[in-house]
Write an enzyme that holds these catalytic residues in place. Structure first.
Site, PDB file in Angstrom:
ATOM      1  N   TYR A 121       0.808  -1.218   0.000  1.00  0.00           N
ATOM      2  CA  TYR A 121       0.000   0.000   0.000  1.00  0.00           C
ATOM      3  C   TYR A 121       0.848   1.278   0.000  1.00  0.00           C
ATOM      4  CZ  TYR A 121      -4.529  -2.278   0.545  1.00  0.00           C
ATOM      5  OH  TYR A 121      -5.671  -3.015   0.335  1.00  0.00           O
ATOM      6  N   LYS A 126       3.522 -14.684   3.805  1.00  0.00           N
ATOM      7  CA  LYS A 126       3.823 -15.544   2.672  1.00  0.00           C
ATOM      8  C   LYS A 126       5.352 -15.613   2.582  1.00  0.00           C
ATOM      9  CE  LYS A 126       2.597 -17.918  -0.991  1.00  0.00           C
ATOM     10  NZ  LYS A 126       1.844 -19.187  -0.948  1.00  0.00           N
ATOM     11  N   ASP A 155      -2.328 -18.316   2.146  1.00  0.00           N
ATOM     12  CA  ASP A 155      -3.215 -19.205   1.385  1.00  0.00           C
ATOM     13  C   ASP A 155      -3.833 -20.247   2.324  1.00  0.00           C
ATOM     14  OD1 ASP A 155      -0.630 -20.198   1.686  1.00  0.00           O
ATOM     15  OD2 ASP A 155      -0.540 -21.158  -0.272  1.00  0.00           O
ATOM     16  N   ASP A 194      -6.220  -7.046   4.172  1.00  0.00           N
ATOM     17  CA  ASP A 194      -7.364  -6.572   3.392  1.00  0.00           C
ATOM     18  C   ASP A 194      -8.175  -7.773   2.893  1.00  0.00           C
ATOM     19  OD1 ASP A 194      -9.040  -4.895   1.846  1.00  0.00           O
ATOM     20  OD2 ASP A 194      -7.829  -5.322   0.075  1.00  0.00           O
ATOM     21  N   ASP A 250     -12.172  -9.621   4.385  1.00  0.00           N
ATOM     22  CA  ASP A 250     -13.435  -9.794   3.653  1.00  0.00           C
ATOM     23  C   ASP A 250     -13.942 -11.223   3.849  1.00  0.00           C
ATOM     24  OD1 ASP A 250     -13.485  -7.176   2.735  1.00  0.00           O
ATOM     25  OD2 ASP A 250     -13.928  -7.723   0.664  1.00  0.00           O
TER      26      ASP A 250
HETATM   27  C1  IPM Z   1     -10.750  -1.867   3.117  1.00  0.00           C
HETATM   28  C2  IPM Z   1     -10.922  -1.445   1.691  1.00  0.00           C
HETATM   29  C3  IPM Z   1      -9.830  -0.441   1.341  1.00  0.00           C
HETATM   30  C4  IPM Z   1      -8.491  -1.121   1.497  1.00  0.00           C
HETATM   31  C5  IPM Z   1      -9.991   0.198  -0.054  1.00  0.00           C
HETATM   32  C6  IPM Z   1     -11.349   0.804  -0.267  1.00  0.00           C
HETATM   33  C7  IPM Z   1      -8.911   1.218  -0.312  1.00  0.00           C
HETATM   34  O1  IPM Z   1     -10.914  -2.546   0.848  1.00  0.00           O
HETATM   35  O2  IPM Z   1     -10.818  -0.995   4.004  1.00  0.00           O
HETATM   36  O3  IPM Z   1     -10.556  -3.060   3.369  1.00  0.00           O
HETATM   37  O4  IPM Z   1      -7.990  -1.745   0.561  1.00  0.00           O
HETATM   38  O5  IPM Z   1      -7.935  -1.029   2.593  1.00  0.00           O
HETATM   39 MG    MG Z   2     -10.950  -4.393   1.900  1.00  0.00          MG
END
Ligand code: IPM
Ligand code: MG
Length: 371
Positions: A135, A207, A240, A264, A268
């Site tokens: 990032y 990783k 992974d 990140d 999710d």
């Molecule tokens: C998150 C989002 C952000 C990230 C994006 C929107 C920049 O996916 O907060 O997880 O990648 O951190």
């Molecule tokens: Mg995200």
């Protein structure tokens, strides 16, 4: 009294922040503190009108607050990446919010897609490093007539494909991940402190078997920091493999610490196992500076203004905010009130309910007041 900045942002952001504020104000009434809100007009609308993402002035003003309550940004009229990088990531970086704290907790009454898992099986926290790794924004693309600054790339690609970058078809692109010893140390130490207060188990996700420079150093730092926390048991997982274990054995995890990009991705997945993005909160924390609390979902522009957005992730992020400022009891009460609305079926339609955003917010606020 706590002074808190609020950024509703785009899409459903303002609606869900309004409900979050309503609930936190109720928590203040019940637990004898008050919140003094200052709203900031930052987001796509202003960007489209003025080309401003974040101004010097915004940053100076926001820097006066210990906490920012953030809705969401993202708008169909703006090319993807502009608002995300120019506002959300810019805030995380500017305020050096090096911890991205993401609880993965299955609340009572919420359905998880994982068969045979119950709330006590899904209760861990991901501590995502939030300022480094892939990032950092160091990268470039090279085409015809552009000089290749990294001679190592030129050599690699001329050997591999005989590329001389003489035509646009021969373009190359690269992006670099960076970890500093101090950047790794501070977030890993934060995760160890957290694990020490919880079930005393910390998993590092990386990783290092392939990206051995960057994550080899991460492991070294992890091993060093671990010396100071003999009571915490530790393990390393490759990223992974961890996606597999999150699904198969989420009960193994207590605290997970991981570099930015893997964090990140796996959060999710974490959001899904705790019932969906509508239930996933996050804190961007600088323990000595300005921290920011947000739902991890986006701005869902197509639902803007329709009153159907689920405010729970944002309200839960508000609970993290309260915990951060030291209002532990109030934070716990907000979470309990969220659980009550779930139990009582006062939910938006994404969770199978038929209530509006503000009705859910109001119900949770009332439950907080009643205690
Ligand atoms: C998150 C989002 C952000 C990230 C994006 C929107 C920049 O996916 O907060 O997880 O990648 O951190
Ligand atoms: Mg995200």
């Amino acid at each position: 009294m706590y002074k808190v900045a609020a950024i509703g942002g785009d899409g459903i952001g303002p609606e869900i922040i309004a409900e979050g504020k309503r609930v936190l104000d109720a928590a203040g009434d019940r637990f004898n503190f008050s919140l003094d809100w200052t709203d900031f007009d930052i987001g796509a609308e202003r960007y489209l009108a003025t080309s401003q993402l974040l101004t010097e002035d915004d940053l100076k003003e926001l820097g006066k607050f210990g906490a920012i309550y953030f809705g969401a940004i993202g708008d169909d009229r703006v090319k993807p990446g502009i608002l995300e990088k120019g506002i959300l990531l810019a805030l995380r970086f500017h305020f050096d919010q090096y911890v991205n704290l993401r609880p993965i907790k299955l609340l009572d009454g919420v359905a998880t897609p994982l068969a045979n898992k119950i709330p006590k099986d899904i209760d861990f926290v991901v501590v995502r490093e939030n300022t480094e790794d892939f990032y950092v924004g160091i990268g470039s693309r090279f085409r015809k007539s552009q000089k290749i600054e990294l001679s190592v790339l030129r050599e690699l690609y001329s050997v591999k494909f005989g590329l001389d970058i003489e035509s646009d078809a021969e373009e190359i692109a690269y992006q670099i991940g960076v970890i500093s010893r101090e950047g790794a140390r501070r977030v890993i130490a934060y995760a160890f402190d957290l694990a020490q207060r919880r079930r005393k188990k910390l998993t590092s996700v990386d990783k290092a078997n392939v990206l051995s420079d960057i994550y080899g150093m991460w492991r070294e730092v992890f091993t060093d920091v671990a010396q100071s926390y003999p009571a915490v048991s530790t393990e390393f997982n490759f990223v992974d493999a961890v996606t597999m274990w999150f699904v198969k054995n989420p009960e193994w995890f207590d605290v997970v610490v991981t570099p930015n990009m893997f964090g990140d991705i796996i959060t999710d997945l974490g959001a899904m196992i705790q019932g969906g993005l509508g239930l996933a909160p996050g804190g961007n924390i600088n323990p000595k500076g300005t921290s920011m609390f947000e739902p991890i979902h986006g701005s869902a522009p197509k639902y803007k203004g329709m009153g159907v957005a689920n405010p729970i992730a944002t309200i839960w992020a508000g609970s993290l905010l309260l915990e951060h400022v030291g209002e532990r009891e109030a934070a716990a009460a907000v979470l309990r009130a969220i659980e009550r609305s779930i139990r009582d079926g006062v939910l938006t339609r994404d969770m199978g309910g038929h209530y509006r955003t503000d009705q859910v917010g109001e119900y949770i606020a009332q439950s907080v007041r009643k205690g």
